[in-house]
Enzyme design. Structure first.
Site, PDB file in Angstrom:
ATOM      1  N   ILE A   1      -0.919   0.996  -1.997  1.00  0.00           N
ATOM      2  CA  ILE A   1      -1.727   0.147  -2.878  1.00  0.00           C
ATOM      3  C   ILE A   1      -2.014  -1.114  -2.060  1.00  0.00           C
ATOM      4  O   ILE A   1      -1.120  -1.666  -1.425  1.00  0.00           O
ATOM      5  CB  ILE A   1      -1.007  -0.167  -4.215  1.00  0.00           C
ATOM      6  CG1 ILE A   1      -1.808  -1.170  -5.063  1.00  0.00           C
ATOM      7  CG2 ILE A   1       0.408  -0.697  -4.020  1.00  0.00           C
ATOM      8  CD1 ILE A   1      -1.252  -1.349  -6.493  1.00  0.00           C
ATOM      9  N   SER A   2      -3.269  -1.539  -2.045  1.00  0.00           N
ATOM     10  CA  SER A   2      -3.663  -2.643  -1.166  1.00  0.00           C
ATOM     11  C   SER A   2      -3.035  -3.964  -1.584  1.00  0.00           C
ATOM     12  O   SER A   2      -2.674  -4.164  -2.747  1.00  0.00           O
ATOM     13  CB  SER A   2      -5.186  -2.818  -1.183  1.00  0.00           C
ATOM     14  OG  SER A   2      -5.830  -1.602  -0.909  1.00  0.00           O
ATOM     15  N   GLN A   3      -2.979  -4.861  -0.598  1.00  0.00           N
ATOM     16  CA  GLN A   3      -2.475  -6.219  -0.809  1.00  0.00           C
ATOM     17  C   GLN A   3      -3.435  -6.961  -1.762  1.00  0.00           C
ATOM     18  O   GLN A   3      -4.660  -6.890  -1.576  1.00  0.00           O
ATOM     19  CB  GLN A   3      -2.501  -6.877   0.570  1.00  0.00           C
ATOM     20  CG  GLN A   3      -1.829  -8.187   0.682  1.00  0.00           C
ATOM     21  CD  GLN A   3      -2.041  -8.765   2.084  1.00  0.00           C
ATOM     22  OE1 GLN A   3      -2.451  -8.054   3.013  1.00  0.00           O
ATOM     23  NE2 GLN A   3      -1.784 -10.037   2.220  1.00  0.00           N
TER      24      GLN A   3
END
Ligand code: SAH
Length: 216
Positions: free
Chosen positions: A59-61
């Protein structure tokens, strides 16, 4: 720090980092990121880091999600194509900012989980598809906005063809494990407008459908 305090701190950090779109800030506040984060990482939900979600993906930052979505110039009258929806977190954010979201993910399990989570949030303007996002979604083209969440060395040509003139594409470009930059392109009748939004590290955009894995 309690989770609500961590969330407020993260939102303040995002504002300080130049996230000013009020619709985006309230979507970041409203979408429970914990729903998209595996149990083992719940205590890191509101940290500004990417976290594993299985299948070798992350899951992206939050900073990257915010920067890429803001660069799209969100508009509730428009539809957006998202390629590489992963956990579905960014998809959920987009659903608050656009009329309709078309999301493609090559890992069928991730797409299913993402769709269930988004339905659980009662967002009804998202359509998901499992497949190779580099092929785009020709039946729904052209798109006024396209957001690519996996890195490629060049602009995926079929996606570019499906971007409307005047439309915006945000896409990380660069080599796998090498230097990558978030790029913003505005399609014009001739040479595109290009803006470099800074360095990033994404998993690669992989062509072809994900193979079914046999557990041994
Ligand atoms: N923004 C997402 C994470 C994206 S990670 C989030 O916050 O959860 C990148 C995702 O792109 C991965 O889930 C990967 O499976 C997917 N992906 C890679 N190549 C793809 C392709 N050709 N088509 C669709 N999805 C792809």
């Amino acid at each position: 720090m309690t989770p609500p305090t961590q969330k407020i701190r993260l939102i303040l950090d995002l504002r300080r980092a130049g996230i000013t779109d009020t619709g985006l800030l309230s979507a970041l506040e409203n979408v429970p990121r914990g729903l998209f984060v595996p149990d083992a990482f719940q205590d890191q939900t509101w940290e500004d880091t990417a976290l594993p979600i299985g299948h070798g993906q992350t899951i992206s930052q939050p900073t990257i999600v915010a920067r890429m979505v803001q660069a799209l110039n969100p508009d509730k009258n428009l539809k957006v194509l998202e390629v590489g929806s992963g956990s579905g977190y960014q998809t959920a954010i987009l659903s608050y900012l656009f009329r309709r979201v078309y999301a493609i993910e090559r890992e069928g399990n991730l797409m299913q989980l993402a769709e269930d989570r988004i339905a659980g949030l009662r967002r009804h303007n998202v359509t998901g598809r499992t497949g190779d996002g580099s092929l785009g979604w020709p039946e729904q083209a052209p798109f006024e906005r396209i957001l690519v969440s996996a890195a490629s060395e060049e602009i995926p040509p079929l996606l570019w063809d499906q971007l409307a003139v005047g439309g915006v594409m945000v896409c990380p470009l660069g080599e796998d494990r090498g230097e990558q930059r978030i790029m913003r392109f505005v399609k014009t009748d001739n040479v595109p407008d290009v803006e470099d939004l800074g360095p990033v590290r994404f998993v690669p955009l992989v062509s072809g459908r994900a193979q079914r894995r046999i557990a041994v």
